[in-house]
Design a protein around this motif. Structure first.
Motif, short mmCIF file in Angstrom:
data_model
loop_
_atom_site.label_atom_id
_atom_site.label_comp_id
_atom_site.label_asym_id
_atom_site.label_seq_id
_atom_site.Cartn_x
_atom_site.Cartn_y
_atom_site.Cartn_z
N VAL A 171 -2.00 -12.89 129.61
CA VAL A 171 -0.95 -12.90 129.44
C VAL A 171 -1.19 -15.06 129.62
CG1 VAL A 171 1.55 -13.52 129.52
CG2 VAL A 171 0.51 -11.66 129.41
N LYS A 172 -1.53 -15.21 130.43
CA LYS A 172 -1.54 -17.21 130.49
C LYS A 172 -2.83 -17.32 129.40
CE LYS A 172 -1.05 -16.88 135.40
NZ LYS A 172 -1.61 -17.25 136.77
N GLU A 173 -4.02 -16.32 129.04
CA GLU A 173 -4.87 -16.54 128.07
C GLU A 173 -3.98 -16.79 127.03
OE1 GLU A 173 -8.37 -17.90 128.17
OE2 GLU A 173 -8.07 -18.03 130.58
N LEU A 174 -3.37 -15.57 126.56
CA LEU A 174 -2.63 -15.38 124.99
C LEU A 174 -1.93 -17.39 125.09
CD1 LEU A 174 -1.66 -11.75 124.91
CD2 LEU A 174 -3.74 -12.77 123.62
N HIS A 175 -0.42 -17.30 126.16
CA HIS A 175 -0.18 -19.02 125.52
C HIS A 175 -1.26 -19.82 125.32
CE1 HIS A 175 2.79 -16.90 128.62
NE2 HIS A 175 2.87 -16.38 127.43
N LYS A 176 -2.50 -19.79 126.03
CA LYS A 176 -3.02 -21.28 125.80
C LYS A 176 -4.08 -21.24 123.91
CE LYS A 176 -4.76 -20.78 130.25
NZ LYS A 176 -6.18 -21.17 131.61
N ALA A 177 -3.12 -19.65 123.95
CA ALA A 177 -4.37 -19.95 121.95
C ALA A 177 -3.69 -20.52 121.87
CB ALA A 177 -3.68 -18.32 121.99
N THR A 178 -4.61 -21.50 120.54
CA THR A 178 -4.40 -21.89 119.47
C THR A 178 -4.81 -21.57 117.61
OG1 THR A 178 -6.09 -23.73 120.08
CG2 THR A 178 -3.91 -24.73 120.94
N ASN A 179 -5.95 -21.27 117.82
CA ASN A 179 -6.07 -20.78 116.51
C ASN A 179 -6.74 -18.91 116.53
OD1 ASN A 179 -6.72 -23.55 115.59
ND2 ASN A 179 -8.67 -23.35 117.32
N SER A 180 -7.06 -18.08 117.34
CA SER A 180 -7.31 -17.30 117.25
C SER A 180 -7.38 -16.05 118.02
CB SER A 180 -9.03 -16.84 116.30
OG SER A 180 -9.79 -16.75 117.36
N VAL A 181 -6.37 -15.17 118.05
CA VAL A 181 -6.75 -13.61 119.30
C VAL A 181 -7.52 -12.31 119.05
CG1 VAL A 181 -5.51 -12.30 120.95
CG2 VAL A 181 -4.90 -14.40 120.52
N GLN A 182 -8.51 -12.12 119.34
CA GLN A 182 -9.37 -11.10 119.02
C GLN A 182 -9.30 -9.87 119.91
OE1 GLN A 182 -12.92 -11.46 116.47
NE2 GLN A 182 -12.42 -13.82 117.61
N ILE A 183 -8.33 -9.00 119.81
CA ILE A 183 -8.28 -8.20 120.71
C ILE A 183 -9.02 -6.30 120.25
CG2 ILE A 183 -6.81 -5.87 122.19
CD1 ILE A 183 -4.67 -7.91 121.64
N ILE A 184 -9.89 -6.19 121.37
CA ILE A 184 -10.93 -4.91 121.01
C ILE A 184 -10.24 -3.22 121.52
CG2 ILE A 184 -13.40 -3.65 121.18
CD1 ILE A 184 -13.92 -7.19 120.32
N LYS A 238 -13.19 -2.58 125.77
CA LYS A 238 -11.78 -3.06 126.16
C LYS A 238 -12.59 -4.22 126.20
CE LYS A 238 -11.83 0.94 127.22
NZ LYS A 238 -12.91 1.71 127.97
N THR A 239 -12.29 -5.13 124.92
CA THR A 239 -11.88 -6.65 125.38
C THR A 239 -10.74 -7.57 124.17
OG1 THR A 239 -14.62 -6.29 124.66
CG2 THR A 239 -13.67 -8.68 125.02
N TYR A 240 -10.84 -9.14 125.20
CA TYR A 240 -9.71 -9.62 124.50
C TYR A 240 -10.09 -10.74 124.44
CZ TYR A 240 -6.90 -5.96 126.69
OH TYR A 240 -5.94 -4.72 126.85
N ILE A 241 -10.63 -11.67 122.99
CA ILE A 241 -10.91 -12.89 123.05
C ILE A 241 -10.10 -14.28 122.66
CG2 ILE A 241 -12.69 -14.43 121.80
CD1 ILE A 241 -13.46 -10.87 121.28
N VAL A 242 -10.13 -15.40 123.00
CA VAL A 242 -9.51 -15.88 122.82
C VAL A 242 -10.30 -17.29 122.42
CG1 VAL A 242 -7.24 -18.43 123.68
CG2 VAL A 242 -6.75 -15.18 124.32
N ASP A 243 -9.25 -17.60 121.31
CA ASP A 243 -9.89 -19.12 120.56
C ASP A 243 -11.70 -18.98 120.21
OD1 ASP A 243 -7.24 -20.47 119.46
OD2 ASP A 243 -7.03 -21.52 121.93
N ASN A 244 -12.25 -18.12 120.69
CA ASN A 244 -13.96 -17.87 120.76
C ASN A 244 -14.66 -18.22 121.71
OD1 ASN A 244 -13.36 -16.15 118.27
ND2 ASN A 244 -14.30 -17.63 116.88
#
Length: 302
Positions: A14-27, A90-96
């Motif tokens: 959740v903390k990382e998602l709050h920081k996202a500005t361009n992209s979110v990828q969930i696998i 299972k992977t969560y990627i924020v802003d690459n």
């Protein structure tokens, strides 16, 4: 790199998602609508690229591991939703830039929401350019769900849902033929060892105990990396290869450290072909003209 446990994973995601500005990828192999909705609600509205990659096997949905409704929700809320029937990651990627890798699916139990959480482990790591290329390949080989595909999936799901759930179910060829997974490398632990096809036998490369249900074991094996590699290799080589040719291809594909000897590779291939024969995999015929095994792809994988 700190290792996260159970409820720490959700807080960190959740903390990382709050920081996202361009992209979110969930696998994620499994995905439940309620959990997916919650994660989506934590993403800033200015994020313009949202991608979800989920395994989405028909049997997963019928068993309740994944909700069919995630497709419609995702499409209506700005997500590009992709399907890969061989997925386990299972992977969560924020802003690459930042990536959580671990064992937590997008489910209440996976992310420790409520009282029924699993014991999970994960870690956040910085993403390198070569990692982005590999992640991109996962999506490139997957099925992007559009309205026509969604309606086809829904029609098949609704038909099976009305029947008694007593068997292993898969999507029909109109869906399965859209998926063309590519396996570029294999580790030796992804290839079957010596075995006996008997009740209680543990197949380490599948992480499954054989309970006597051959059809269930076939379905598990059908989506293993080594079987997909074999199907693709045969297709690329004119649908037919002899043992020596396949052994050479397998030797060039296995990347275990240390590299197995050629005699070990030949034994791995022999184990693989014997399992195919004993499970009576419909896609492949194995015969022995001129004293050498010949492996022929006779139909597409379903």
């Amino acid at each position: 790199m700190a290792i996260l446990f159970s409820n720490e994973i959700m807080d960190s995601v959740v903390k990382e998602l709050h920081k996202a500005t361009n992209s979110v990828q969930i696998i994620t192999a499994y995905c439940k609508e309620k959990t997916f909705r919650y994660l989506d609600s934590e993403i800033n509205t200015e994020v313009h690229e949202k991608r979800l990659l989920v395994r989405f096997r028909l049997d997963d949905i019928l068993k309740g591991s994944t909700d069919f409704e995630i497709l419609r929700y995702g499409i209506e809320h700005g997500w590009k939703v992709y399907l890969r029937f061989d997925l386990h990651a299972k992977t969560y990627i924020v802003d690459n830039k930042r990536c959580l890798v671990g064992s937590a699916n997008v489910t209440n139990s996976g992310l420790n929401i409520g009282e029924s959480g699993n014991v999970e482990m994960a870690a956040f790591v910085d993403v390198e350019p070569q990692d982005i290329e590999k992640i991109g390949n996962l999506f490139n080989d997957a099925i992007l769900v559009d309205e026509a595909i969604f309606l086809n999936l829904k029609k098949q799901f609704d038909l099976v849902k009305k029947a008694a759930i007593t068997d292993v179910y898969s999507w029909d060829n109109s869906i399965m033929d859209l998926f063309n997974s590519q396996i570029y490398t294999l580790f030796s632990y992804e290839i079957p060892g010596d075995f006996e096809l008997k009740v209680g036998e543990y197949f380490q490369f599948l992480d499954v105990n054989f309970d006597g249900n051959k059809k269930k074991l076939k379905e598990k094996f059908r989506w293993s990396n080594v079987y997909i590699w074999l199907i693709n290799t045969l297709r690329e080589c004119g649908d037919c290869m002899y043992f020596g040719e396949l052994s050479e291809k397998l030797h060039n594909t296995v990347v275990s450290d240390p590299k197995p000897y050629r005699r070990d590779i030949k034994q791995m291939l022999a184990n693989l072909l014997r399992l195919i024969d004993e499970l009576e995999m419909e896609e492949i015929v194995i015969d022995r003209p001129n004293f050498s095994q010949r492996v022929t792809l006779v139909r597409k994988m379903i």
